[in-house]
Design a protein around this motif. Structure first.
Motif, short mmCIF file in Angstrom:
data_model
loop_
_atom_site.label_atom_id
_atom_site.label_comp_id
_atom_site.label_asym_id
_atom_site.label_seq_id
_atom_site.Cartn_x
_atom_site.Cartn_y
_atom_site.Cartn_z
N GLY A 116 0.82 -1.21 0.00
CA GLY A 116 0.00 0.00 0.00
C GLY A 116 0.85 1.26 0.00
N GLU A 117 1.93 1.23 0.77
CA GLU A 117 2.84 2.39 0.80
C GLU A 117 3.54 2.56 -0.54
OE1 GLU A 117 4.45 5.81 1.99
OE2 GLU A 117 2.85 4.71 2.99
N LEU A 118 3.98 1.46 -1.15
CA LEU A 118 4.58 1.54 -2.49
C LEU A 118 3.59 2.16 -3.47
CD1 LEU A 118 6.72 0.76 -4.73
CD2 LEU A 118 5.32 -1.28 -5.02
N HIS A 119 2.35 1.71 -3.43
CA HIS A 119 1.32 2.22 -4.34
C HIS A 119 1.17 3.74 -4.17
CE1 HIS A 119 -2.89 1.34 -6.21
NE2 HIS A 119 -2.33 2.40 -6.72
N ARG A 120 1.13 4.20 -2.92
CA ARG A 120 1.03 5.65 -2.66
C ARG A 120 2.26 6.39 -3.20
NH1 ARG A 120 -1.73 3.56 1.55
NH2 ARG A 120 0.03 3.17 2.90
N GLN A 121 3.43 5.80 -3.01
CA GLN A 121 4.66 6.45 -3.47
C GLN A 121 4.73 6.49 -5.00
OE1 GLN A 121 6.83 8.11 -1.70
NE2 GLN A 121 5.89 7.62 0.24
N VAL A 122 4.25 5.44 -5.66
CA VAL A 122 4.21 5.43 -7.14
C VAL A 122 3.27 6.54 -7.62
CG1 VAL A 122 3.40 4.13 -9.16
CG2 VAL A 122 4.93 3.04 -7.50
N ASP A 123 2.09 6.63 -7.01
CA ASP A 123 1.16 7.69 -7.40
C ASP A 123 1.79 9.07 -7.20
OD1 ASP A 123 -0.75 5.84 -8.14
OD2 ASP A 123 -2.06 6.20 -6.41
N ALA A 124 2.48 9.27 -6.08
CA ALA A 124 3.14 10.56 -5.82
C ALA A 124 4.23 10.83 -6.86
CB ALA A 124 3.74 10.58 -4.41
N PHE A 125 4.99 9.80 -7.23
CA PHE A 125 6.04 9.96 -8.23
C PHE A 125 5.45 10.37 -9.57
CE2 PHE A 125 8.74 7.75 -11.51
CZ PHE A 125 9.78 8.68 -11.50
N LEU A 126 4.29 9.83 -9.93
CA LEU A 126 3.68 10.17 -11.21
C LEU A 126 3.32 11.65 -11.30
CD1 LEU A 126 1.45 7.05 -11.84
CD2 LEU A 126 3.48 7.76 -13.13
N TRP A 127 3.11 12.30 -10.17
CA TRP A 127 2.82 13.73 -10.18
C TRP A 127 4.09 14.57 -10.33
CZ3 TRP A 127 -1.77 15.47 -11.14
CH2 TRP A 127 -2.89 14.72 -10.80
N SER A 128 5.25 13.95 -10.24
CA SER A 128 6.50 14.72 -10.33
C SER A 128 6.80 15.12 -11.77
CB SER A 128 7.67 13.91 -9.77
OG SER A 128 8.05 12.88 -10.67
N THR A 129 7.49 16.24 -11.90
CA THR A 129 7.89 16.73 -13.22
C THR A 129 8.77 15.69 -13.93
OG1 THR A 129 7.78 18.99 -12.42
CG2 THR A 129 9.05 18.62 -14.43
N ARG A 130 9.68 15.08 -13.19
CA ARG A 130 10.60 14.08 -13.77
C ARG A 130 9.83 12.92 -14.39
NH1 ARG A 130 13.67 12.37 -16.81
NH2 ARG A 130 15.21 10.80 -16.36
N ALA A 131 8.85 12.40 -13.68
CA ALA A 131 8.06 11.29 -14.21
C ALA A 131 7.28 11.72 -15.44
CB ALA A 131 7.11 10.76 -13.14
N GLN A 132 6.66 12.86 -15.37
CA GLN A 132 5.85 13.34 -16.48
C GLN A 132 6.70 13.62 -17.73
OE1 GLN A 132 3.35 16.58 -15.12
NE2 GLN A 132 2.79 15.42 -13.29
N GLN A 133 7.90 14.16 -17.54
CA GLN A 133 8.78 14.42 -18.67
C GLN A 133 9.23 13.12 -19.32
OE1 GLN A 133 11.82 16.79 -16.81
NE2 GLN A 133 10.82 18.72 -17.35
N THR A 134 9.42 12.09 -18.52
CA THR A 134 9.84 10.80 -19.07
C THR A 134 8.70 10.13 -19.82
OG1 THR A 134 11.46 10.50 -17.31
CG2 THR A 134 10.76 8.51 -18.47
N LEU A 135 7.51 10.16 -19.24
CA LEU A 135 6.37 9.46 -19.84
C LEU A 135 5.85 10.14 -21.10
CD1 LEU A 135 4.49 8.53 -16.55
CD2 LEU A 135 5.66 6.95 -18.12
N TRP A 136 5.85 11.47 -21.11
CA TRP A 136 5.31 12.22 -22.24
C TRP A 136 6.27 13.34 -22.65
CZ3 TRP A 136 2.18 11.36 -17.80
CH2 TRP A 136 1.31 10.27 -17.93
N PRO A 137 7.44 12.99 -23.19
CA PRO A 137 8.46 14.01 -23.49
C PRO A 137 8.05 15.01 -24.57
CG PRO A 137 9.09 11.88 -24.40
CD PRO A 137 7.86 11.65 -23.57
N HIS A 138 7.14 14.64 -25.43
CA HIS A 138 6.74 15.51 -26.54
C HIS A 138 5.68 16.54 -26.15
CE1 HIS A 138 4.06 12.08 -26.35
NE2 HIS A 138 3.15 12.80 -26.95
N LEU A 139 5.15 16.45 -24.93
CA LEU A 139 4.10 17.38 -24.49
C LEU A 139 4.68 18.49 -23.64
CD1 LEU A 139 1.31 14.83 -23.42
CD2 LEU A 139 1.54 16.03 -25.61
N ASP A 140 3.94 19.61 -23.56
CA ASP A 140 4.37 20.68 -22.65
C ASP A 140 3.92 20.34 -21.22
OD1 ASP A 140 1.65 21.50 -22.24
OD2 ASP A 140 1.77 22.91 -23.92
#
Length: 156
Positions: A116-140
């Motif tokens: 459960g803690e890992l799941h929360r941490q993964v969700d928090a990571f997805l909100w990070s700029t680093r994660a978003q830039q990696t997942l969708w590099p072509h978007l602003d």
């Protein structure tokens, strides 16, 4: 270290899962009941992993995999998210520099509380700029944020 597996029976009482477990449970109950005033007793417990939570988590990962071109294999995405969530061991590489190795998510090495803690941490990571830039590099930045927002809304 002793291992004890208990179950709630049809009468709503706790008991060992089998005859050996029942003996171990009775010993443990005696330890607790007969504990002298001022004495301490330490024990550990493990919350079994929820199959429904496991399915939800991996369903989210499959959904995310379909939304990004950055990863083509679920295992690679899972390892990357595990690292991003901070669930990794650092070991020295061949060059002496530390390498992050994702920790295992299997049922035996991670109980429900840890999962459960890992799941929360993964969700928090997805909100990070680093994660978003990696997942969708072509978007602003704004479009990336909307991608995560839309993704998270599906699993509320």
């Amino acid at each position: 270290m002793s291992k004890l597996v208990i179950i709630k029976n049809d009468q709503g009482k706790l008991e060992g899962i089998d005859p050996a477990g029942q003996r171990a449970y009775q010993k443990w109950r005696r330890l607790v009941t007969d504990l002298p005033v001022g004495q301490t007793l330490s024990f550990s417990y493990r919350m079994p992993r929820s199959p429904a939570h496991h399915r939800l988590f991996f369903g989210k990962l499959n959904n995310l995999l379909a939304r990004t071109e950055a990863f083509t294999k679920l295992d690679d995405l899972r390892r990357w998210l595990t690292l991003g969530a901070g669930y990794a061991d650092l070991i020295p590489g061949l060059d002496g520099q530390p390498n992050a190795i994702p920790q295992s998510l299997d049922f035996e090495s991670m109980d429900e509380a840890e999962f459960g803690e890992l799941h929360r941490q993964v969700d928090a990571f997805l909100w990070s700029t680093r994660a978003q830039q990696t997942l969708w590099p072509h978007l602003d930045d704004e479009a990336r944020y909307r991608c995560v927002e839309s993704f998270m809304r599906e699993f509320e």
